[in-house]
Structure formats: C-alpha cells, structure tokens
Design an enzyme around this catalytic site. Structure first.
Site, mmCIF file in Angstrom:
data_model
loop_
_atom_site.group_PDB
_atom_site.id
_atom_site.type_symbol
_atom_site.label_atom_id
_atom_site.label_comp_id
_atom_site.label_asym_id
_atom_site.label_seq_id
_atom_site.Cartn_x
_atom_site.Cartn_y
_atom_site.Cartn_z
ATOM 1 N N PHE A 28 0.856 -1.188 0.000
ATOM 2 C CA PHE A 28 0.000 0.000 0.000
ATOM 3 C C PHE A 28 0.898 1.247 0.000
ATOM 4 O O PHE A 28 0.801 2.106 0.867
ATOM 5 C CB PHE A 28 -0.941 0.018 1.223
ATOM 6 C CG PHE A 28 -1.724 -1.252 1.426
ATOM 7 C CD1 PHE A 28 -2.904 -1.479 0.728
ATOM 8 C CD2 PHE A 28 -1.273 -2.238 2.301
ATOM 9 C CE1 PHE A 28 -3.636 -2.656 0.918
ATOM 10 C CE2 PHE A 28 -1.985 -3.410 2.493
ATOM 11 C CZ PHE A 28 -3.177 -3.626 1.803
ATOM 12 N N ASP A 47 1.012 -1.176 -4.905
ATOM 13 C CA ASP A 47 -0.218 -0.406 -4.717
ATOM 14 C C ASP A 47 -1.169 -0.742 -5.866
ATOM 15 O O ASP A 47 -0.727 -1.100 -6.962
ATOM 16 C CB ASP A 47 0.067 1.099 -4.690
ATOM 17 C CG ASP A 47 -1.038 1.890 -3.973
ATOM 18 O OD1 ASP A 47 -0.832 2.290 -2.809
ATOM 19 O OD2 ASP A 47 -2.107 2.103 -4.585
ATOM 20 N N SER A 48 -2.467 -0.598 -5.609
ATOM 21 C CA SER A 48 -3.442 -0.892 -6.661
ATOM 22 C C SER A 48 -3.709 0.319 -7.554
ATOM 23 O O SER A 48 -4.386 0.201 -8.565
ATOM 24 C CB SER A 48 -4.753 -1.370 -6.040
ATOM 25 O OG SER A 48 -5.245 -0.391 -5.152
ATOM 26 N N ASP A 58 0.528 -0.672 5.291
ATOM 27 C CA ASP A 58 -0.193 0.566 5.644
ATOM 28 C C ASP A 58 -1.453 0.685 4.787
ATOM 29 O O ASP A 58 -1.536 1.543 3.906
ATOM 30 C CB ASP A 58 0.734 1.776 5.438
ATOM 31 C CG ASP A 58 0.073 3.084 5.860
ATOM 32 O OD1 ASP A 58 -0.852 3.047 6.696
ATOM 33 O OD2 ASP A 58 0.480 4.138 5.344
ATOM 34 N N CYS A 108 -5.547 2.608 10.149
ATOM 35 C CA CYS A 108 -5.988 3.999 10.312
ATOM 36 C C CYS A 108 -7.502 4.038 10.423
ATOM 37 O O CYS A 108 -8.140 5.043 10.120
ATOM 38 C CB CYS A 108 -5.490 4.868 9.157
ATOM 39 S SG CYS A 108 -6.049 4.304 7.547
HETATM 40 N N1 SAH Z 1 1.940 4.389 3.183
HETATM 41 C C1 SAH Z 1 1.481 5.457 2.342
HETATM 42 C C2 SAH Z 1 -0.022 5.705 2.467
HETATM 43 C C3 SAH Z 1 -0.899 4.502 2.158
HETATM 44 S S1 SAH Z 1 -2.558 4.907 1.782
HETATM 45 C C4 SAH Z 1 2.308 6.712 2.611
HETATM 46 O O1 SAH Z 1 3.120 6.717 3.551
HETATM 47 O O2 SAH Z 1 2.142 7.695 1.889
HETATM 48 C C5 SAH Z 1 -3.247 3.405 1.259
HETATM 49 C C6 SAH Z 1 -2.910 2.993 -0.183
HETATM 50 O O3 SAH Z 1 -3.471 1.716 -0.392
HETATM 51 C C7 SAH Z 1 -3.481 3.878 -1.279
HETATM 52 O O4 SAH Z 1 -2.426 4.331 -2.085
HETATM 53 C C8 SAH Z 1 -4.411 2.956 -2.101
HETATM 54 O O5 SAH Z 1 -4.316 3.190 -3.491
HETATM 55 C C9 SAH Z 1 -3.864 1.607 -1.757
HETATM 56 N N2 SAH Z 1 -4.786 0.457 -1.823
HETATM 57 C C10 SAH Z 1 -6.061 0.372 -1.398
HETATM 58 N N3 SAH Z 1 -6.525 -0.887 -1.508
HETATM 59 C C11 SAH Z 1 -5.514 -1.634 -2.016
HETATM 60 C C12 SAH Z 1 -5.352 -3.019 -2.356
HETATM 61 N N4 SAH Z 1 -6.330 -3.890 -2.142
HETATM 62 N N5 SAH Z 1 -4.165 -3.424 -2.853
HETATM 63 C C13 SAH Z 1 -3.157 -2.541 -3.041
HETATM 64 N N6 SAH Z 1 -3.245 -1.238 -2.736
HETATM 65 C C14 SAH Z 1 -4.408 -0.779 -2.228
#
Ligand code: SAH
Length: 392
Positions: A224, A246-247, A296, A336
């Site tokens: 993520f 990330d997705s 995260d 979160c």
């Molecule tokens: N760690 C990052 C913030 C993460 S926010 C930082 O420090 O800036 C959460 C992220 O998860 C987002 O970018 C969103 O696009 C991604 N996301 C949501 N669902 C997901 C999934 N099932 N698989 C991969 N990424 C995902």
C-alpha cells in the site's frame, strides 16, 4: 438563538468536554436551527454547558466549539482558535515544510482539517459547523499564514452523513498543479487537487523516518505504498532492495517521479501495480522473503459497524506478511480505522501470528506524528495505530 437541552443523565460526556453530542441525548428543540448554526447547550436543569454547531442530518447532532459561556462564536473566535493551532506547531517545522495545521476536534475546531504544503493550504470541511464558517475560515487562514493559495478538498465520504455535498476546488489565490515538499530531507511532489486525502499522508512522517533507520542492508516490501513515502525512506536508509505495491496506477506514477526527484539508488526500487491481498500470496508461491515489511492499508473500518469484516482483512494481510518475513525481520503494521481500537488491532495481529505459526514480538508502537495531536477528551481522534513487530 436556538437552545438545546440535554436529557437528564446524558450530560456526562459534555461535562467531560467531549466535543460530540448524539441526537438521542437531546430533548426536543423549539424550532429548527439552520445547518451549522451555533446553538446554546444546557443541561436538563438549565445550566450552561457550551456553544455547539448544529448538524441537523447527522447522528452527531452537535459539536462543541466552546465550553466557556463568555465566549462568542464569531470571526474573532475562529481567529483565536486558528492562531492557537498554528502557534502550537511553531517549533515543528524542522522536519518538513508540509504539516497539518489544524486537526479538527483535537484543536478545538470540530470537523476542520487544514494541511499546509509549502505555500499552499488545503482545507477540508467535514461537518456542518465549519461548512457554515467557510469564508471566515478562509479569510483568517489567509491572513495568519500568508500562503499563495487555499484549495478545498471537502470530498470525503463522511460529509454524506452530514447531508453535505462533495466539493473541491481552488478557493483563494492561484496555484501550480504540483507542489513540492521536503520531509526529513526527501523531496515529494504533491498533487493537492487529485491526490488521496489532502494529497499526502502527513501522519506517517515520523514512522517513515523510523523505517528508514531499520532498512540498512535490508530487502524491503512496502505494501500500500501510495506515492512511495516508506519506499524512499527505506532507500535513503540503505535498503538493498525495495519492492513497493499499490493498486493505484496514478499513485505509482507519482511514486516514480518522487524517486527521480531525489538522489537515491533507483535501480534498487521495483514498483508493482497489484492488489496486495493477492500479491502477498503470489510472493509466497514464488518463495520470496523480506527483512522489513510495511503494511499501511486504507481504512478498512471507517466506523465501528465495519469492524468484523475489517478484522478479517487485517488478519489476512498480516498473516501473509508474517509468512514472508525472515527470522529477525521487522513488520511495521498499521490501521488507520477509527472503528478499530488499539486493543482489538493487537488481538487481530496476534491471531495472524498464531495462524502463520510465527513467533512475533512487539518492540514498539506507532501513532500519527506530532502535528496530529489527540485531545485527551477525544479518544476517537486516535485513529492511526501501528505496531513494530520482530520475528523471533
Ligand atoms: N503508506 C502510504 C499511504 C498509504 S494509503 C504513505 O506513507 O504515503 C493506502 C494505499 O493503499 C493507497 O495508495 C491505495 O491506493 C492503496 N490500496 C487500497 N486498496 C488496495 C489493495 N487492495 N491493494 C493494493 N493497494 C491498495
């Protein structure tokens, strides 16, 4: 002026200065206040409790601006509260030129978020109270900070609970598409109009730094990753390799740009667009393993109603991450979700360890960084919780 009375026996939270009053705690009102109107709140004996903003559509019917009877909720009041919030952060600028200036309830301004990215402010109005004071808030913020532009990102889902429409756009000044910020010496390009939340996850600033310190010589997996915050911190900390997942293709595109803005060994970074739930299993099938893993994820449980499903999701990713972790390796795992207590999160993680047959120790806890304070009267404000675990 409308007056709201609290039912006998339901005044305890207001006496303890909790900022919210739910509709069920109120006696019927004479008349209907306008959305966001300031209402005088009394206990069942007519004693003054506070001044609060009316949210006619929301279960949280009133949010307190003040518990002081002598205070008037007007332009001066917002000037005082905003300057207090900014003043309290005066010593924090060393780490970054991007910072949360107002953190809602915990800064005495329920429903208001203000983030500063260099000379751009991003305003997020989450409830009817700040919505009603939008122009005044803009005037005062402009005067107090002298920024070049104010951009509104009131496009959060919670506004629906308030009966408020999603809205975003430039409110004051002019602004380039991107704003560069520097956090602990790393440069990031933030798109406040199109990025997630207000553009960047400022709350993870100190935690990114901490992961950087653990990353020397490590194979790192950042799940993520959004625009690459933890990934860049790990590379700067001397990671051997960093695989980021990330997705969102847009987020990964921004992450690649962020990498290019810094003098870092880009050949050690790999970016993958995938669903983390599936990708962790794929990595396991390939027999891969890591020294440091960051999880995260987005909010799986926005409110307490979603907790059960969210728990299963947290359990799943943590279980697979623990399987991929080498002995002696670190797992930094976050939630979160407002609906997820620290206690429940710990239990979910423990059940992941059990199912993964991994012997895990907790060696630290993570919270949101210092510009995201949590008022002791408002435990709900403690939304970001994380554990630093080590595999024995
Ligand atoms: N760690 C990052 C913030 C993460 S926010 C930082 O420090 O800036 C959460 C992220 O998860 C987002 O970018 C969103 O696009 C991604 N996301 C949501 N669902 C997901 C999934 N099932 N698989 C991969 N990424 C995902």
């Amino acid at each position: 002026m409308h007056v709201a009375k609290i039912k006998a026996g339901r005044e305890k939270s207001a006496l303890h200065r909790h900022p919210w009053l739910f509709s069920g705690a109120l006696m019927p009102l004479a008349g209907t206040p306008a959305s966001g109107e300031t209402v005088k709140v009394l206990d069942s004996n007519g004693r003054f409790l506070g001044w609060a903003a009316w949210s006619g559509e929301s279960q949280i019917r009133l949010r307190f601006w003040s518990f002081d009877e002598r205070e008037t909720i007007d332009r001066d009041f917002f000037h005082r509260r905003l300057s207090r919030a900014i003043q309290l952060r005066a010593g924090m600028h060393a780490a970054s030129d991007a910072m949360r200036l107002v953190h809602g309830e915990s800064d005495g301004l329920p429903g208001l978020i203000v983030d500063r990215y260099g000379d751009v402010l991003v305003l997020q109005l989450l409830s009817a109270g700040p919505e009603a004071w939008r122009d005044v808030l803009c005037d005062e913020l402009e005067a107090l900070t002298g920024v070049r532009a104010i951009y509104e990102r009131s496009d959060a889902d919670v506004r629906e609970l308030e009966g408020l429409p999603q809205r975003s756009g430039l409110l004051r000044g002019d602004m380039p598409t991107d704003t560069d910020i520097v956090e602990h010496g790393l440069r990031y390009r933030v798109n406040v109009a199109a990025g997630q939340k207000t553009g960047f996850y400022l709350d993870q600033r100190a935690n990114r730094q901490r992961i950087g310190e653990l990353a020397r010589g490590a194979d790192v997996l950042n799940c993520f990753c959004y625009t690459g915050g933890f990934s860049l911190a790990a590379l700067r900390g001397g990671a051997k390799s960093v695989l980021s997942v990330d997705s969102s293709g847009d987020a990964l595109e921004a992450a690649r740009i962020n990498l290019s803005l810094n003098d870092l060994p880009g050949d050690r970074a790999e970016w993958v667009e995938a669903d983390v739930f599936q990708y962790l299993r794929l990595l396991r099938d390939k027999g891969r393993s890591y020294d440091v893993i960051v999880l995260d994820p987005p909010k799986f449980a926005p409110t307490a109603q979603h907790v059960e499903r969210a728990s299963r999701a947290y359990k799943d990713i943590n279980l697979w991450a623990m399987k991929l972790l080498r002995p002696g390796g670190y797992l930094a795992t976050f939630t979160c979700s407002g609906g997820m207590s620290a206690d429940l999160f710990q239990k979910v993680v423990a059940s992941s360890a059990w199912d993964a047959k991994a012997d895990m120790q907790s060696i630290g806890r993570f919270t949101a960084d210092v510009d995201h304070p949590v008022s002791v009267n408002f435990p709900e404000g403690d939304y970001l919780k994380g554990l630093l675990l080590r595999k024995v």
